[in-house]
Write a protein that holds these residues in place. Sequence first.
Motif, PDB file in Angstrom:
ATOM      1  N   GLY A   1     -13.234   3.269   2.571  1.00  0.00           N
ATOM      2  CA  GLY A   1     -12.688   3.582   1.285  1.00  0.00           C
ATOM      3  C   GLY A   1     -13.667   4.180   0.327  1.00  0.00           C
ATOM      4  O   GLY A   1     -13.589   5.236  -0.588  1.00  0.00           O
TER       5      GLY A   1
ATOM      6  N   MET B   1     -11.235  -2.414  -2.227  1.00  0.00           N
ATOM      7  CA  MET B   1     -11.724  -1.012  -1.356  1.00  0.00           C
ATOM      8  C   MET B   1     -12.992  -1.530  -0.403  1.00  0.00           C
ATOM      9  O   MET B   1     -13.698  -2.305  -0.947  1.00  0.00           O
ATOM     10  CB  MET B   1     -12.486  -0.262  -2.725  1.00  0.00           C
TER      11      MET B   1
ATOM     12  N   LEU C   1      -7.707   0.608  -0.590  1.00  0.00           N
ATOM     13  CA  LEU C   1      -8.144   2.091   0.128  1.00  0.00           C
ATOM     14  C   LEU C   1      -9.184   1.509   1.192  1.00  0.00           C
ATOM     15  O   LEU C   1     -10.282   1.011   0.747  1.00  0.00           O
ATOM     16  CB  LEU C   1      -8.862   2.710  -1.166  1.00  0.00           C
ATOM     17  N   PHE C   2      -8.439   1.314   2.284  1.00  0.00           N
ATOM     18  CA  PHE C   2      -9.494   1.350   3.467  1.00  0.00           C
ATOM     19  C   PHE C   2      -9.563   2.180   4.304  1.00  0.00           C
ATOM     20  O   PHE C   2      -9.011   3.311   4.247  1.00  0.00           O
ATOM     21  CB  PHE C   2      -8.844  -0.207   4.000  1.00  0.00           C
TER      22      PHE C   2
ATOM     23  N   SER D   1       0.643  -1.270   0.046  1.00  0.00           N
ATOM     24  CA  SER D   1       0.028   0.224  -0.147  1.00  0.00           C
ATOM     25  C   SER D   1       0.806   1.250  -0.095  1.00  0.00           C
ATOM     26  O   SER D   1       1.910   1.281   0.613  1.00  0.00           O
ATOM     27  CB  SER D   1      -0.978  -0.086   1.212  1.00  0.00           C
TER      28      SER D   1
ATOM     29  N   SER E   1      -6.449   4.386   5.378  1.00  0.00           N
ATOM     30  CA  SER E   1      -5.885   5.428   4.569  1.00  0.00           C
ATOM     31  C   SER E   1      -6.830   6.377   4.241  1.00  0.00           C
ATOM     32  O   SER E   1      -6.304   7.181   3.038  1.00  0.00           O
ATOM     33  CB  SER E   1      -5.156   4.415   3.316  1.00  0.00           C
ATOM     34  N   THR E   2      -7.903   6.157   4.477  1.00  0.00           N
ATOM     35  CA  THR E   2      -9.074   7.061   3.976  1.00  0.00           C
ATOM     36  C   THR E   2      -8.571   8.541   4.003  1.00  0.00           C
ATOM     37  O   THR E   2      -8.971   9.608   3.194  1.00  0.00           O
ATOM     38  CB  THR E   2     -10.465   6.844   4.489  1.00  0.00           C
TER      39      THR E   2
END
Length: 622
Positions: free
Chosen positions: A552, A548, A516-517, A483, A520-521
């Motif tokens: 996300g 996702m 994208l979770f 990531s 990390s949003t």
Amino acid sequence: MFRNFRGDLFGGITAGIVALPLALAFGVSSGLGPSAGLYGAIFVSFFAALFGGTNTQISGPTAPMTAVSMVAIAGIIAINDGDVNKAIPAILSVFLLAGIIQIALGLLGLGKYIKYIPYPVVSGFMTAIGVIILVTQLLPAIGYYPNDDEAYVNQFIPEAKENLLENILKEEAGEETLTLEDFTETIKRAENISEADLMKEASTIASNEASGVIGTFKVLPRALRNINWIEFALALATIIIIYGFKRITTAIPSTLVALIIVTGVAYGFGWDYRPIEQIPSGLPIPNLEIFTGFNFDVIAPYIFTAFTLALLGAIDSLLTSVVADNMTQTKHKPNKELVGQGIGNSIAAIFGGIPGAGATIRTVVNINSGGKTKLSGMLAGVFLLVVLLALGPIASQIPAAVLAGVLITVGIGVMDYRGLKAIPYMPKDIKLGPIKLSSEVIVMLVVLVLSSVWNLVYAVGIGLIMASLMFMKKIGDLTGLRSDVKPLNEEVWSDERNLPQKIKDEVFIKHIKGPLFFGSTSQFQQLASQIPDSASTVVIRMGRMQYMDQSGLYAMEDVLQNLKKKNIPVLLVNIMDQPRYMMERIDIIPDLIPREHIFKNFKSCMDWVDDNLNKKTDDRSH
């Protein structure tokens, strides 16, 4: 508000008709009686519609809200020696607090964050709600009431004696009249305990022992030996009509049809059945003892329950708002909706009603019947008030077994069958020794079991913690290797080095590497603020974003909505199957990203950009 009066009138009345039997049933199920359910439906429906942010939403008591309410109601009644009237002020104070918390959530602008709840927790909770309602209605469905079983109640007389004696000792200790040398006063007070007091305490203990899922299963063998066949026939007939009438037509609510037919037959033939509690006639009266007799120590253990009610009502309502948006092509205001729900629940509590939330089925019925504005929800509440004033004595003749039958169908319907069916197919991503298991299935089952047999409120909290820890571990492993969702200073990939200067100046390229979770949003959401003023187009390269999650997904939606407001087109490059599926599910594609703005590779995307930049240059020159 009156521009669609005819449609809103039909929508409100139809939704009110659907709500009537459910309101009565949820009131009975809660432990406060049918009038509490009806009051909740009246006030929540009217005021949530008036102050809320979803024009077509119909609110009122729902299965999840009633199940959580039962926890507080049962606990506070037990503290008050089984006396419902004595417990009412404290119970309503908890409901009032839940409404105030909802108002605060809305005023603080937290409405848009409530949707970030892991699906396994919601799935396990909803299925548990169904199990609780289904199981706890088995006894009234067969006409067995533990309090009325003298032989069963007599088993608890020794425990009742202990409790009453303990209460006397506590009273004397509080009055400072208790002395170890002389128990004269204690003996005197004990001698004043009447047979009625003893039986009342034994009845309260018996009722508590037979409550909940475990209590029901404990007493079920005894109940089956004492079936009231008339009550059982009424409940069974109700269930059959509810499911059978739907096959004939859905234009008329089958629940209401069952209620009228079975009650009419039972009353008309003079059968010996147990009716629901008497519904008070006249206008609802505010219970001012909530304020005059307020005792923080009594409600302190239930503050977390009030928070749970507030959050659950918020989630329930906002999910229904999304359904309404999809049907009407509108956009609800989440924070305003929370304020409206909070006002509705607060006023309902003051008048003795149980809390509620946006009800999906009632909202859908309202929209299909022509409801388009807030007036429809307000008229649904007014309709129920008219029913209360005009038909209260008639409604009091409804058999309790009929409402048990209604609730059994509600319990069956509220379970999350999609989540249950998915259990065998969920990826097995963790190992316990030699056994491979799915972390999401574990979370769902833990919430389901703990909610059913222990405590709904604590089960959800444990489920959230487990889901967070498991997901953080899983995503941490993935993101540690792959990531890279950098908020600033995007690195230049090899195929971007030789781009024309014009494209470099006017196109902002964003790379997403890895899932994208929810972890990390926050970084991704900085995208809108980091775009240079010279950029007229945003390109998001998603070829290395393999996954996702729901957090996300909503982060992506928020960013794309912000960019759309600024009239900045967004182009997606090499989007993988899972993220695309998620984005199509909530119509990000094609509502925010037209399909022609999705490219299989970077070259075709740059060709499109080059063509459009040239067109803009030509337009400026002319």
